[in-house]
Design a protein around this motif. Structure first.
Motif, PDB file in Angstrom:
ATOM      1  N   ASN B  44     -28.709  66.485  55.311  1.00  0.00           N
ATOM      2  CA  ASN B  44     -28.335  67.361  54.191  1.00  0.00           C
ATOM      3  C   ASN B  44     -27.264  68.354  54.656  1.00  0.00           C
ATOM      4  OD1 ASN B  44     -28.468  69.266  51.913  1.00  0.00           O
ATOM      5  ND2 ASN B  44     -30.408  68.277  51.446  1.00  0.00           N
ATOM      6  N   LYS B  45     -26.264  68.601  53.791  1.00  0.00           N
ATOM      7  CA  LYS B  45     -25.226  69.580  54.147  1.00  0.00           C
ATOM      8  C   LYS B  45     -25.779  71.001  54.082  1.00  0.00           C
ATOM      9  CE  LYS B  45     -21.322  66.809  52.572  1.00  0.00           C
ATOM     10  NZ  LYS B  45     -22.092  65.716  51.918  1.00  0.00           N
ATOM     11  N   VAL B  46     -26.742  71.205  53.193  1.00  0.00           N
ATOM     12  CA  VAL B  46     -27.385  72.517  53.104  1.00  0.00           C
ATOM     13  C   VAL B  46     -28.591  72.492  54.037  1.00  0.00           C
ATOM     14  CG1 VAL B  46     -28.613  74.121  51.590  1.00  0.00           C
ATOM     15  CG2 VAL B  46     -26.608  72.872  50.738  1.00  0.00           C
ATOM     16  N   VAL B  47     -28.482  73.226  55.143  1.00  0.00           N
ATOM     17  CA  VAL B  47     -29.563  73.193  56.132  1.00  0.00           C
ATOM     18  C   VAL B  47     -30.139  74.587  56.323  1.00  0.00           C
ATOM     19  CG1 VAL B  47     -28.644  71.204  57.362  1.00  0.00           C
ATOM     20  CG2 VAL B  47     -27.970  73.493  58.063  1.00  0.00           C
ATOM     21  N   ILE B  52     -29.758  75.169  61.898  1.00  0.00           N
ATOM     22  CA  ILE B  52     -28.470  75.620  62.447  1.00  0.00           C
ATOM     23  C   ILE B  52     -28.657  76.080  63.897  1.00  0.00           C
ATOM     24  CG2 ILE B  52     -26.624  77.346  62.222  1.00  0.00           C
ATOM     25  CD1 ILE B  52     -27.229  77.391  59.174  1.00  0.00           C
ATOM     26  N   CYS B  76     -31.777  78.668  52.862  1.00  0.00           N
ATOM     27  CA  CYS B  76     -31.070  79.391  51.792  1.00  0.00           C
ATOM     28  C   CYS B  76     -31.492  80.854  51.809  1.00  0.00           C
ATOM     29  CB  CYS B  76     -31.340  78.762  50.426  1.00  0.00           C
ATOM     30  SG  CYS B  76     -30.938  77.015  50.370  1.00  0.00           S
ATOM     31  N   THR B  77     -31.453  81.430  52.983  1.00  0.00           N
ATOM     32  CA  THR B  77     -31.880  82.816  53.148  1.00  0.00           C
ATOM     33  C   THR B  77     -30.763  83.687  53.708  1.00  0.00           C
ATOM     34  OG1 THR B  77     -32.858  81.997  55.190  1.00  0.00           O
ATOM     35  CG2 THR B  77     -34.369  82.441  53.385  1.00  0.00           C
ATOM     36  N   GLY B  78     -29.554  83.119  53.810  1.00  0.00           N
ATOM     37  CA  GLY B  78     -28.390  83.921  54.188  1.00  0.00           C
ATOM     38  C   GLY B  78     -28.429  84.430  55.620  1.00  0.00           C
ATOM     39  N   LEU B 110     -41.604  76.928  51.453  1.00  0.00           N
ATOM     40  CA  LEU B 110     -40.755  77.138  50.289  1.00  0.00           C
ATOM     41  C   LEU B 110     -39.341  77.557  50.701  1.00  0.00           C
ATOM     42  CD1 LEU B 110     -41.168  77.015  47.187  1.00  0.00           C
ATOM     43  CD2 LEU B 110     -41.511  79.482  47.261  1.00  0.00           C
ATOM     44  N   ILE B 111     -38.347  77.048  49.988  1.00  0.00           N
ATOM     45  CA  ILE B 111     -36.945  77.402  50.214  1.00  0.00           C
ATOM     46  C   ILE B 111     -36.621  78.718  49.504  1.00  0.00           C
ATOM     47  CG2 ILE B 111     -34.554  76.626  49.885  1.00  0.00           C
ATOM     48  CD1 ILE B 111     -35.508  73.795  49.679  1.00  0.00           C
ATOM     49  N   GLY B 112     -35.699  79.486  50.080  1.00  0.00           N
ATOM     50  CA  GLY B 112     -35.153  80.632  49.354  1.00  0.00           C
ATOM     51  C   GLY B 112     -35.939  81.919  49.508  1.00  0.00           C
ATOM     52  N   GLU B 113     -36.841  81.959  50.478  1.00  0.00           N
ATOM     53  CA  GLU B 113     -37.582  83.207  50.698  1.00  0.00           C
ATOM     54  C   GLU B 113     -37.570  83.557  52.185  1.00  0.00           C
ATOM     55  OE1 GLU B 113     -41.382  83.140  48.753  1.00  0.00           O
ATOM     56  OE2 GLU B 113     -40.385  82.928  46.811  1.00  0.00           O
ATOM     57  N   THR B 216     -33.819  70.241  53.632  1.00  0.00           N
ATOM     58  CA  THR B 216     -32.945  71.165  54.351  1.00  0.00           C
ATOM     59  C   THR B 216     -33.433  71.422  55.769  1.00  0.00           C
ATOM     60  OG1 THR B 216     -34.263  72.950  53.419  1.00  0.00           O
ATOM     61  CG2 THR B 216     -32.221  72.392  52.278  1.00  0.00           C
TER      62      THR B 216
END
Lengths: 381, 381
Positions: B44-47, B52, B76-78, B110-113, B216
């Protein structure tokens, strides 16, 4: 009952192909003076007998009639299936006094079963004695399968009439295996009608994607009688086709099997339009995202996980997600509170900004629901 | 409680990341004398941040410890998410007296937290005082998310021990967003361990496909302590890894979220192995086919419709389908009576013969059920 464009007549019958006893067989005849045609077919390598037949017919760009049936796809039926399609075209040719090679055949229904030819042949005899201009409603109903409503669109431009019918959507009505559409016009068709029709199809039918499955029978046919004697400009002609096919596409996705939500996925900021379509399709085909939308769950992480699988240029750390107007993710990280997202409406607007370029595209899909699983696990048994 | 291979110790704790209060944080330490490693990550490009980080760590092929958590994917947590991963590695490095750059980090959930870092940091302190060889069971449980059972595989060859743990499967546990696996051995790793491990992963984890969704966070890590002092031959080493990863793959697909059937899709007669895999994947990702199998419906037409979408050489009129031993389609047309197909067992054997060449491949998947829709529409809300 609405009329077909000038130069066309049609009729439908309940030939007994569908157990429901509703209309299931129809003929559309083009009386001319022109018999122009263009067509787009499924990209599946495994195609039904009627697709093999009709692809040859439309190579000549001359089509005098189309015969369509529901209640059986005539796909994966071997040499007998092809012989049955051939016989159907020959029968229509004989009844209308035209060549079988000018008759398009379309079938929709279960794959892997032979059609009941005696019912079809006697049904065609009845239909042929009853062809009439005011048959748009009957013709549209005869191709319905799991569709809950018939899909019809009409428009007129400078004295020219356009009328279109459709059923299914991609594999929206999947056991039934097809999306079929016929668009009729009494305009004089431009020389590059096929090119224009392909372009219109790419931007309408090819931008609705219910479940990513490609059928064996998909056929979209354009027939022009020229009976109005009018030539439209190329842009008038293309715009009218966009109206018809765009309306039919919206009707198809709104009636998607088992769906509770229609999802408009708009990708902005892509480097090219085709990459925007790629990313939108990756979202439209992601079961996890589609389940989340069914569950009214603003799970934008699944959007980014889907976007990341697409073959498109992106900066994985700089993607924005806007869900029903709420900017839930900015630079690939949490932004506005996802609990502000409302799922009260049937339509869900999902916008993804790749922040890479200026190309954009929208693909329409629907959610993945309990009813989808139910309808598609219970159909043929 | 089973022991880790020689040279390894581990421990796990319930750090409060999962609301269930079960084990959710673990450290695996390699005490050497070697610290060899190989790894394969999501395409996946979004990892996620830990991917990373860990991709950089394993470039050096030297890994002294892995820290894994469930209860949050940190995807997806920046920049904050990456800082948290970095801090986790630094804390482990400090506790074990090694460099942070030798610590692999894996997260699932969960993603995004953002992760609750105070809980992680104090949890790591407790774990570090408790590391022991006999921790295979605890370590395997700490990475469970929606898994109903822990996945463990062990084998020994010529005095060398191998042990592997895994969770999820592709996006089997999808809101939880990852498949994670760690394989440990006390063998001396061959120089081309990465090449061998990639090949094994391609033929095991990459041939199970629950719902086509790519996460991801997917990470598969191989750690070698060399503590046995034994070098296996390349084929002994590869076979042992195939045993471990093959067993874990089977355990993963058998425990797929919401599934009622395991489907082994074997493509024969392909021109190349990669084309066989392409065709098998097209079937494994076809929702209509997966719904039919859930419904115990021997709808082989959907098999051919799925096969026809694959990017592979085929003769659309000469494909055979054998479903649980019944030769339902021959030369792409009906053959043996499909009603003879029994779906009594959990395992469904779907065999497709393209009759083009001699290459073959098997991909494992599962059906698409009401429970899949339920679990994936209800998880995060």
């Amino acid at each position: 009952m609405k009329s077909l464009p000038k130069g066309f007549r049609g009729a439908a019958i309940a030939a007994g192909l569908k157990s429901s006893g509703t209309l299931d067989l129809t003929i559309i005849e083009n009386l001319g003076p022109h018999f122009d045609a263009a067509a787009v077919y499924t990209t599946n390598k495994v195609v039904a007998a009627p697709v093999i037949w009709s692809r040859e017919v439309t190579k000549g760009k001359l089509v005098r009639a189309a015969v369509l049936n529901s209640g059986g796809a005539n796909a994966c039926t071997g040499p007998q299936g092809f012989a049955d399609t051939h016989k159907t075209a020959e029968k229509v040719g004989e009844l209308l006094g035209v060549s079988a090679g000018e008759v398009v055949v379309c079938s929709t229904g279960l794959i892997g079963e032979l059609l009941p030819m005696p019912k079809i042949l006697s049904g065609l005899e009845s239909i042929a004695t009853n062809l009439k201009p005011d048959s748009l409603d009957d013709v549209s109903r005869a191709i319905m399968t799991t569709d809950s409503v018939p899909k019809v669109a009409t428009t007129s431009v400078n004295g020219v009439e356009f009328a279109g019918i459709a059923k299914g959507a991609g594999m929206l009505a999947p056991a039934l295996a097809t999306m079929l559409s016929v668009v009729m016009t009494d305009a004089l068709l431009p020389n590059n009608a096929q090119e224009i029709f392909t372009r219109v199809t790419d931007r309408t039918y090819n931008r609705i994607d219910s479940d990513g499955c490609t059928s064996t029978n998909d056929t979209v046919l354009l027939m022009g009688s020229g009976a109005s004697g009018v030539s439209l400009s190329e842009s008038e002609f293309e715009n009218a086709l966009m109206d018809i096919c765009g309306s039919l596409s919206s009707q198809l996705i709104a009636d998607a099997e088992g769906s509770t939500k229609t999802v408009a996925i708009t990708i902005k900021g892509a480097v090219t339009e085709s990459e925007a379509v790629e990313v939108a399709r990756a979202c439209a085909r992601n079961n996890l995202l589609k389940c989340a939308i069914f569950g009214a769950d603003p799970n934008w992480g699944r959007v980014l996980a889907a976007v990341g699988t697409a073959d498109a240029q992106m900066d994985a750390l700089n993607i924005d997600v806007i869900l029903n107007g709420i900017h839930v993710a900015k630079e690939s990280a949490p932004n506005e509170d996802k609990n502000l997202v409302s799922f009260a409406e049937r339509l869900v607007n999902l916008e993804v900004n790749l922040n890479m370029g200026s190309a954009t595209a929208t693909v329409m899909t629907n959610d993945l629901s309990h009813d989808y699983v139910h309808e598609n696990s219970a159909y043929s048994t």
